[in-house]
Design a protein around this motif. Structure first.
Motif, mmCIF file in Angstrom:
data_model
loop_
_atom_site.group_PDB
_atom_site.id
_atom_site.type_symbol
_atom_site.label_atom_id
_atom_site.label_comp_id
_atom_site.label_asym_id
_atom_site.label_seq_id
_atom_site.Cartn_x
_atom_site.Cartn_y
_atom_site.Cartn_z
ATOM 1 N N VAL A 40 0.819 -1.284 0.099
ATOM 2 C CA VAL A 40 0.127 0.127 -0.115
ATOM 3 C C VAL A 40 0.976 1.031 0.061
ATOM 4 C CG1 VAL A 40 -2.094 -1.039 1.062
ATOM 5 C CG2 VAL A 40 -0.536 -0.058 2.577
ATOM 6 N N GLU A 41 0.441 1.947 -0.803
ATOM 7 C CA GLU A 41 0.893 3.375 -0.781
ATOM 8 C C GLU A 41 0.284 4.490 -0.456
ATOM 9 O OE1 GLU A 41 3.353 6.154 -4.524
ATOM 10 O OE2 GLU A 41 3.103 3.970 -4.713
ATOM 11 N N LEU A 42 0.652 5.422 0.666
ATOM 12 C CA LEU A 42 0.059 6.395 1.240
ATOM 13 C C LEU A 42 0.743 7.660 0.892
ATOM 14 C CD1 LEU A 42 -0.196 4.826 4.578
ATOM 15 C CD2 LEU A 42 -2.172 5.029 2.781
ATOM 16 N N HIS A 43 -0.404 8.606 0.783
ATOM 17 C CA HIS A 43 0.189 10.179 0.909
ATOM 18 C C HIS A 43 -0.349 10.719 2.218
ATOM 19 C CE1 HIS A 43 -0.560 14.569 -0.360
ATOM 20 N NE2 HIS A 43 0.846 14.204 -0.475
ATOM 21 N N LEU A 44 0.801 11.453 2.848
ATOM 22 C CA LEU A 44 0.320 11.990 4.029
ATOM 23 C C LEU A 44 0.711 13.520 4.005
ATOM 24 C CD1 LEU A 44 2.991 9.570 5.955
ATOM 25 C CD2 LEU A 44 0.518 9.499 5.868
ATOM 26 N N PRO A 45 -0.298 14.198 3.502
ATOM 27 C CA PRO A 45 -0.539 15.588 2.992
ATOM 28 C C PRO A 45 -0.221 16.654 4.234
ATOM 29 C CG PRO A 45 -2.702 14.911 3.039
ATOM 30 C CD PRO A 45 -1.818 13.680 3.350
ATOM 31 N N ALA A 46 -0.481 16.354 5.475
ATOM 32 C CA ALA A 46 -0.224 17.152 6.562
ATOM 33 C C ALA A 46 0.984 16.961 7.407
ATOM 34 C CB ALA A 46 -1.401 16.847 7.820
ATOM 35 N N ILE B 295 -3.051 5.907 -1.987
ATOM 36 C CA ILE B 295 -2.743 6.290 -3.581
ATOM 37 C C ILE B 295 -2.825 4.989 -4.421
ATOM 38 C CG2 ILE B 295 -0.803 6.848 -5.007
ATOM 39 C CD1 ILE B 295 0.457 8.759 -2.706
ATOM 40 N N ASP B 296 -2.358 3.978 -3.984
ATOM 41 C CA ASP B 296 -2.436 2.823 -4.621
ATOM 42 C C ASP B 296 -2.220 1.451 -3.842
ATOM 43 O OD1 ASP B 296 -2.597 1.102 -6.849
ATOM 44 O OD2 ASP B 296 -0.243 1.235 -7.290
ATOM 45 N N HIS B 297 -2.659 0.355 -4.185
ATOM 46 C CA HIS B 297 -2.488 -0.952 -3.322
ATOM 47 C C HIS B 297 -2.725 -1.905 -4.282
ATOM 48 C CE1 HIS B 297 -6.744 -2.670 -3.451
ATOM 49 N NE2 HIS B 297 -7.047 -1.393 -3.195
ATOM 50 N N VAL B 298 -1.750 -3.179 -3.997
ATOM 51 C CA VAL B 298 -1.725 -4.295 -4.814
ATOM 52 C C VAL B 298 -1.502 -5.535 -4.068
ATOM 53 C CG1 VAL B 298 -0.158 -5.831 -6.658
ATOM 54 C CG2 VAL B 298 -0.063 -3.302 -6.882
ATOM 55 N N THR B 299 -2.184 -6.462 -4.218
ATOM 56 C CA THR B 299 -2.282 -7.557 -3.434
ATOM 57 C C THR B 299 -2.007 -8.988 -4.410
ATOM 58 O OG1 THR B 299 -4.158 -6.614 -2.014
ATOM 59 C CG2 THR B 299 -3.747 -9.156 -1.774
ATOM 60 N N GLU B 300 -1.078 -9.704 -3.750
ATOM 61 C CA GLU B 300 -0.657 -10.921 -4.442
ATOM 62 C C GLU B 300 -0.597 -12.000 -3.551
ATOM 63 O OE1 GLU B 300 3.324 -9.972 -5.610
ATOM 64 O OE2 GLU B 300 2.848 -8.713 -7.184
ATOM 65 N N TYR B 301 -0.880 -13.517 -3.931
ATOM 66 C CA TYR B 301 -0.909 -14.483 -3.129
ATOM 67 C C TYR B 301 -0.145 -15.497 -3.785
ATOM 68 C CZ TYR B 301 -5.381 -11.996 -1.748
ATOM 69 O OH TYR B 301 -5.974 -11.288 -1.225
ATOM 70 N N TYR B 302 0.526 -16.521 -2.775
ATOM 71 C CA TYR B 302 1.486 -17.373 -3.251
ATOM 72 C C TYR B 302 1.235 -18.654 -2.393
ATOM 73 C CZ TYR B 302 4.242 -13.072 -4.248
ATOM 74 O OH TYR B 302 4.496 -11.904 -4.805
ATOM 75 N N GLU B 303 1.409 -19.697 -3.149
ATOM 76 C CA GLU B 303 1.425 -21.234 -2.443
ATOM 77 C C GLU B 303 2.601 -21.348 -2.012
ATOM 78 O OE1 GLU B 303 -1.018 -24.140 -4.161
ATOM 79 O OE2 GLU B 303 -1.626 -22.763 -5.782
#
Length: 93
Positions: free
Chosen positions: A7-13, A85-93
């Motif tokens: 997860v990518e975050l923007h912290l404007p304050a 801003i964005d998020h990517v989820t992946e799964y692995y066995e």
């Protein structure tokens, strides 16, 4: 099975690294306490208003991982003073 969410975050304050680290530490602690996940800040360590977290969970069923990581992302979206801003989820066995 292993599930990994980035997860990518923007912290404007944030006006300093101290402010940023306070928010990031709070988010990490809340995620670790509410969910049985590992969390680490992995990118943008020296930028005041941006961060990337990686969240990992392990389970024996992918359906459980999907529900858990969905809830994790929803909780991150609700963090005050932070914008997802964005998020990517992946799964692995």
């Amino acid at each position: 099975m292993v599930g990994v969410a980035r997860v990518e975050l923007h912290l404007p304050a944030c006006q300093s690294l101290k402010e940023k680290r306070s928010i990031v530490k709070s988010v990490i602690a809340r995620l670790r306490n509410k969910f049985n996940v590992s969390v680490a800040e992995v990118a943008y360590l020296e930028q005041w208003q941006r961060t990337e977290l990686v969240i990992a969970a392990v389970a024996n069923e992918i359906s459980f991982l999907q529900r858990e990581l969905t809830q994790v992302i929803q909780m991150v979206e609700m963090v005050p003073n932070a914008e997802l801003i964005d998020h990517v989820t992946e799964y692995y066995e």
